[in-house]
Design a protein around this motif. Structure first.
Motif, PDB file in Angstrom:
ATOM      1  N   ALA A   1       0.851  -1.185   0.000  1.00  0.00           N
ATOM      2  CA  ALA A   1       0.000   0.000   0.000  1.00  0.00           C
ATOM      3  C   ALA A   1       0.891   1.241   0.000  1.00  0.00           C
ATOM      4  O   ALA A   1       1.966   1.246   0.612  1.00  0.00           O
ATOM      5  CB  ALA A   1      -0.907  -0.007   1.227  1.00  0.00           C
ATOM      6  N   SER A   2       0.444   2.291  -0.676  1.00  0.00           N
ATOM      7  CA  SER A   2       1.262   3.496  -0.813  1.00  0.00           C
ATOM      8  C   SER A   2       1.523   4.183   0.525  1.00  0.00           C
ATOM      9  O   SER A   2       2.424   5.016   0.628  1.00  0.00           O
ATOM     10  CB  SER A   2       0.625   4.476  -1.797  1.00  0.00           C
ATOM     11  OG  SER A   2      -0.702   4.788  -1.426  1.00  0.00           O
ATOM     12  N   ALA A   3       0.748   3.861   1.557  1.00  0.00           N
ATOM     13  CA  ALA A   3       1.045   4.375   2.897  1.00  0.00           C
ATOM     14  C   ALA A   3       2.414   3.884   3.360  1.00  0.00           C
ATOM     15  O   ALA A   3       3.104   4.570   4.126  1.00  0.00           O
ATOM     16  CB  ALA A   3      -0.024   3.927   3.884  1.00  0.00           C
ATOM     17  N   TYR A   4       2.819   2.696   2.897  1.00  0.00           N
ATOM     18  CA  TYR A   4       4.128   2.145   3.234  1.00  0.00           C
ATOM     19  C   TYR A   4       5.155   2.425   2.146  1.00  0.00           C
ATOM     20  O   TYR A   4       6.343   2.541   2.442  1.00  0.00           O
ATOM     21  CB  TYR A   4       4.033   0.628   3.414  1.00  0.00           C
ATOM     22  CG  TYR A   4       3.039   0.181   4.443  1.00  0.00           C
ATOM     23  CD1 TYR A   4       3.284   0.340   5.801  1.00  0.00           C
ATOM     24  CD2 TYR A   4       1.830  -0.409   4.064  1.00  0.00           C
ATOM     25  CE1 TYR A   4       2.372  -0.075   6.753  1.00  0.00           C
ATOM     26  CE2 TYR A   4       0.915  -0.831   5.005  1.00  0.00           C
ATOM     27  CZ  TYR A   4       1.181  -0.658   6.354  1.00  0.00           C
ATOM     28  OH  TYR A   4       0.268  -1.070   7.294  1.00  0.00           O
ATOM     29  N   ALA A   5       4.695   2.486   0.893  1.00  0.00           N
ATOM     30  CA  ALA A   5       5.620   2.597  -0.236  1.00  0.00           C
ATOM     31  C   ALA A   5       5.131   3.633  -1.250  1.00  0.00           C
ATOM     32  O   ALA A   5       4.650   3.279  -2.329  1.00  0.00           O
ATOM     33  CB  ALA A   5       5.780   1.233  -0.900  1.00  0.00           C
ATOM     34  N   PRO A   6       5.259   4.921  -0.922  1.00  0.00           N
ATOM     35  CA  PRO A   6       4.839   5.952  -1.876  1.00  0.00           C
ATOM     36  C   PRO A   6       5.805   6.109  -3.045  1.00  0.00           C
ATOM     37  O   PRO A   6       5.408   6.541  -4.124  1.00  0.00           O
ATOM     38  CB  PRO A   6       4.816   7.223  -1.018  1.00  0.00           C
ATOM     39  CG  PRO A   6       5.820   6.963   0.063  1.00  0.00           C
ATOM     40  CD  PRO A   6       5.709   5.497   0.365  1.00  0.00           C
ATOM     41  N   GLY A   7       7.072   5.735  -2.835  1.00  0.00           N
ATOM     42  CA  GLY A   7       8.092   5.969  -3.856  1.00  0.00           C
ATOM     43  C   GLY A   7       8.255   4.814  -4.809  1.00  0.00           C
ATOM     44  O   GLY A   7       9.290   4.134  -4.829  1.00  0.00           O
ATOM     45  N   VAL A   8       7.235   4.589  -5.638  1.00  0.00           N
ATOM     46  CA  VAL A   8       7.269   3.513  -6.621  1.00  0.00           C
ATOM     47  C   VAL A   8       6.769   4.031  -7.969  1.00  0.00           C
ATOM     48  O   VAL A   8       6.230   5.130  -8.065  1.00  0.00           O
ATOM     49  CB  VAL A   8       6.423   2.303  -6.182  1.00  0.00           C
ATOM     50  CG1 VAL A   8       7.011   1.662  -4.935  1.00  0.00           C
ATOM     51  CG2 VAL A   8       4.973   2.707  -5.936  1.00  0.00           C
ATOM     52  N   SER A   9       6.927   3.229  -8.994  1.00  0.00           N
ATOM     53  CA  SER A   9       6.526   3.646 -10.336  1.00  0.00           C
ATOM     54  C   SER A   9       5.010   3.657 -10.501  1.00  0.00           C
ATOM     55  O   SER A   9       4.475   4.466 -11.266  1.00  0.00           O
ATOM     56  CB  SER A   9       7.156   2.716 -11.376  1.00  0.00           C
ATOM     57  OG  SER A   9       8.557   2.798 -11.326  1.00  0.00           O
TER      58      SER A   9
END
Length: 312
Positions: free
Chosen positions: A247-255
């Motif tokens: 989830a972007s709450a944990y991993a915002p820095g992705v493609s």
């Protein structure tokens, strides 16, 4: 142009203890001409600096800077290795133009070479196109008579059929089309992020998968049963972790960020299960995009996943 760059140990830093309490105090640059202690466990990191696969897949460029962003978070990790361990950085394969295929060939050969000397490779992407090259290197090492199970933690199948060239969305289509002894388990599939043709491809290839509702800690009993059954059915395991599955709450820095997805605790338990099987041969972490990260949270998450892989 594709080139190989040796490790820059200045990226590994942190608190100094003088007692080898931290990873930056034990990591060394990998030198193929220098023999390491063969009675030690040997973990080798290799970076894949490439944006081309993501660009071809219409994603957000920036993953090229992922490997070094991960290294910057690894140095300060605490050293709890209970056996003698060679922790080595083999540097990076860098793709500076559109010739991603040359980069793939170099990755495949490097992976084979590392496996041939008894190392456990952990690769840092770069886009998920890395999986095709990584798997190819593992296959070259193992030979053609043994089965390889791919365990992918991901929101996407990455089963797109290439139009003319590979992308970060095509690696598992290419692998399963070419290798009859490859088996594929994908954990965390999001229906909204995979069109009907991708589900049909998964059906045609006999892909095992759990969607994001099934892949939750509350369902761990059924997850571990699925994992165990899959692991028992193959000879070797290649584990690949796409950070956009979190989830972007944990991993915002992705493609390709998503508000939905799994959490780090579930990923950690999955890594533990795969690792304890004794069949895990190599692993990678892909799709970190530092350009969109917040307080290095995604890079820190990637580093913790590396720690989970290495500690066992």
């Amino acid at each position: 142009m594709t080139l190989y760059k040796r490790a820059n140990l200045k990226l590994w830093n942190g608190r100094s203890s003088g007692k080898e309490l931290y990873w930056h105090e034990i990591v060394e640059a990998f030198n193929p001409e220098k023999a390491f202690k063969v009675d030690n466990r040997t973990i080798v990191f290799l970076g894949y600096q490439c944006d081309e696969g993501v660009r071809r897949n219409q994603g957000r460029p920036g993953t090229k800077k992922g490997p070094n962003a991960i290294r910057l978070q690894l140095g300060g990790l605490s050293n709890h290795f209970k056996v003698n361990t060679n922790l080595l950085d083999a540097g990076d394969i860098i793709v500076d133009d559109e010739d991603m295929e040359a980069g793939h060939e170099m990755v495949s050969q490097k992976v084979k070479d590392l496996l041939d000397i008894g190392a456990f490779p952990i690769l840092f992407g770069g886009g998920h196109d890395l999986a095709y090259a990584h798997f190819s290197g593992l296959r070259r090492h193992i030979g053609d008579s043994s089965s390889i199970g791919i365990v992918n933690l991901d929101a996407h199948f990455d089963l797109r059929k290439p139009d003319s060239r590979s992308t970060s969305g095509t690696p598992f289509y290419e692998i399963l089309s070419e290798d009859t002894l490859a088996n594929y388990l994908c954990l965390g599939i999001q229906k909204a992020a995979n069109n009907a043709e991708l589900f049909e491809a998964a059906h045609q290839f006999g892909v095992h998968y759990l969607n994001m509702y099934q892949y939750q800690l509350a369902n761990w009993y059924h997850i571990t049963a699925e994992l165990s059954s899959f692991i028992d059915s193959v000879d070797h395991i290649y584990l690949t972790i796409d950070l956009d599955g979190f989830a972007s709450a944990y991993a915002p820095g992705v493609s390709a960020p998503s508000p939905m997805g799994f959490d780090p605790h579930l990923a950690y338990k999955t890594i533990q299960t795969v690792r304890s099987s004794g069949k895990l041969r190599s692993a990678d972490i892909v799709e970190l995009n530092p350009k969109y990260d917040i307080d290095n949270s995604t890079a820190r998450l990637a580093a913790r996943m590396v720690h989970a892989l290495a500690e066992g």
